[in-house]
Every structure is written in structure tokens, then in C-alpha cells.
Design a protein around this motif. Sequence first.
Motif: not given
Length: 499
Positions: A323-333
Motif C-alpha cells: 500500500x505504501x509503495x502503491x500510494x507513493x507511485x500514485x502521488x508521483x503520477x
Amino acid sequence: MRAFADASRPIDAVSPMIYGQFIEHFYRQIYGGIYEPGSPLADEDGFRTDVLKALRALKVPVVRWPGGCFASAYHWKKGVGPVRTPYFDKAWRVEEPNTFGTDEFIRFCRKIGAEPYICANAGTGTAEEMSDWVEYCNEPHLGEWAKKRAAYGNPEPFRVKYWSIGNENYTSGEIGSKTVAAWGPFVREAAKMMLRVDPTIELFAASVPDLDWNLGLLRSAGDLIHWLSIHEYWDPAWEENKLSDYTGAMRASTRVENSIKKTEAILCALGYEKRIRIAFDEWNLRGWHHPGVMDFSRLIPDHAACEAHREKNEDDAVYTMADAVFSACFLNACIRHAGSVGMANFSPIANTRGAIHVHPDGLVLRPTYHVFKLFADHMGSTAVDGYISSGETFDAGDEKVAALDMAATVDERGTLRVALVNRHPDAALDLDFNPRGAAFEGCATLHTVNGPDKDSFNSIDCPDAVTTRCKALTPEGGSLALVLEPHSVNVLVWEKEKA
Ligand code: AHR
């Protein structure tokens, strides 16, 4: 592996509202979440002081309320004033006590320093009911509802800037869903009445990355709205609580830009790319688990059984470094699309799948909380160009996934602030990081959110399995040799000037 960030090539200002949050009248998000009158941990207004403190630390910029599906049958006038009558909430088939309404929401936002964002009822509601809500919140003194607000103890207007017309009225499961033909005219009439009360508000409209839906909406009301509201959950758990594992979450993390790109293209094709921005105002890897609500063939008559299913959302063990890695990828997008994405709201702020688990004796700060704190503390205000060369990949099921995800920013002082996410489940990344467009001769530090392994999670018994650590780096020859831990979220901070 090599990566570059060019401080002299700005993309756009990063709206702080991409770190926004969402809260709904669903299970224990409000009652027993942020709002628990009678709790020894509550303040004089009934708000959990530990929750307020944790949210202030995130510098939450905006909170969307009251839903979500709940909004589509919510009549706000029952939730203000001295007499609050409980009613049957047809969205979630529970009794809504109505003790948390507009005044309480505004008070909550003020306590954490966030802008309020109200999602108005375009399901069973009317244009007039929405515009009365704007009057209640924003009209200084004219009219019945401004006078009532004053009589209820708030003579000063609340000045709510952000208003959404509807929630997901495009889906058949939503209460009061609309057809493509009906939605544009409906939005226009609601927008006209709301803007007549307060021409300074910014209007959102429920949207989905679909050409027909947006053609109808924008041709009818594109000149009156400021935002398209889109939602996405990449792990559809509402009926079956079968959640994807780390590998599935990494595959999903490569798709977080799809809806943004589609919506950008539609706005561009219709000539609205400068006027209308994207609000990704509900997002989470994990869909909420609430079987038997959208699918009428599976309606669950027994209320206790319904609630028992919803308790499964509260399990801390579900929310891992995936969840942490996914959420960081979303915020990066969102940062890479800073020119079009102006707001994003994590769904929800507390309990259910939120970043904070609130229990009677305290809190669990889940891995996603630490990601929001990392970005709030260390990412910059201007997105800049960057790229990864010779990117490594790994096998995620039947897909090859890029190990590194990156978004680069600079702050007002020119400090380079770069989010670097290593998706790889068990291999560290050796990264040669090269700044361009300026000389960086100051201190460099790496802030890392991680746990012992990809499935690490925080819980009541083990609240610090996932934490944030910081280490000093030694630049050499104008570049940095970084080692990014497996399944980690990192922000590199590199000062321009020597201290
Ligand atoms: O699962 C929660 C629901 O997801 C929200 O209420 C709605 O907006 C979205 O469909």
C-alpha cells in the motif's frame, strides 16, 4: 541504473491539494473515528485529539465530505441546528445519527488547518437544495439559511470554496444515477444556482474517463465548472474481500496514470485543458469491503451481518508496504501531471482503508500514513523534468514491472527533492543519480519509509514495524550513488548551497 532530474526544466507548480483526504459517513470513519464525544481522548467538541494531532502533522490541505455514496441521499438541512433527527441512510443501510453535520465538519477542518470541500447531493437532491447549502456556508447575512447559521452560533460565514455537484452519478449503483443526456443539463442548473449564491466558489462535477459522459457534461456545463472529479480503486474488494498481494499491487501501480491521461486527452480535445483541472478526489489501492450494497442480487437484509463484513476493512495486517509503495507511485503520477491534476483525496482519512486506524485507546499509523508524512515534509512545490535510463524490471506475475518510479521537484530555495520508489519485492537498486540544470553542492540526505519486508505492517501490538529513517549521503563529482532498499519509498533532498 541511472536517473536524471533537471532543475532548469519546470513542469508546473505542484498543488499541495494532491495530498488531500476524504471522509465519508461510512462505518467508523466519523463516529468512532475522528469524532468520538465521550472518549477520554476527545476534546470539548468531541474530536479525538490524537487524530487531530496526527492529521496536523500531515499538513492535510483539504478534506472532502460527506461522501461518496452517502452524499447521494444526504439532505444537509437535517444535519444542522439544535435538533438532529436520526434517519435511515439508504446508501449504507444503517441509521445515521445526524450528530455530525456541516458545522461539525467545518469545525474539524479548522482544527486540522484543512480547507473544507463539500460533495453535494445530485442523487435525490435538487439544485435549490445545493444552493441553499452554499447560502448556509458562504452567505454573510442574506436569506433564511445564512440567518440560521448565525442563530446556530456561527455569525461568520464558513467560506467553503470547493463544492462538488454529485458523486459517481454515472454508475448504475449510485442513488439517483443519471444518464449521459441528463447529467450535463442537471449540472448546469445546479451550477447556475450555486454560483448565483456565491460566484467565488469552485465547482466540481462527477466525471469518469469516458468520452460520451464528458462530452455531455462539458458541452452543457463546461463553462461553469472548474474541476472534473474522478475516482479509482485498483483492488475491487467491495463484494469479495479478496485483496491483491504485493505483486498484484505492483502491477496496479503501473496503471495509476491511465485515468489521468484519458481525462487530460478529453479536456484537451474539448479545449478545456486550461480552465478545468482534474480532482482525483477518491483514490486508494484497496476498494472498501461492503458486500451486498451495489449488487442488488446480493443485498444482505440483516444489519448486523452487514456491519460484520465492514469490520474486515479495519484489519491493520492488510495495509503493508504494498500500500505504501502503491500510494507513493500514485502521488508521483500526480506530481508528474502537475499541470492537470490539482487535487487528490485519499479514501478515507481514518479507519476503513485509511492511513490511520483509530481504536478506543489510541492510533495505528499505517504505512500509507508514513508516505503522506514523507511527501508532506520533504517534497517540493515545483515539479521538474526527470527520466530514468537503463531501467531495471522484475517479473510481477505475467507482467514485467519497472523497479524504479520517480518524481522530481524543487522547492522555493532551489533544493532538489526527488521521490524514488523501489517497487522490487526483494532486490535493492543501485542508482546513479545525476542532477542537471544547476550545481548542487550542499548537503544530501535520503529519507526512507520501509519495514523489514514487503508484507510489513503496523498494528496495535507492533506500531513501528514500518517507520521513516534518514541518512546523510556523500555526493561525488556532482552525482550520487544511491542504494534503494527493496520495497521502499524514498525522498532524496539535495541542497544547492553548502551550509
Ligand atoms: O466504497 C466506497 C465508495 O466508493 C464511495 O462511497 C463511492 O464514492 C465509491 O464508489
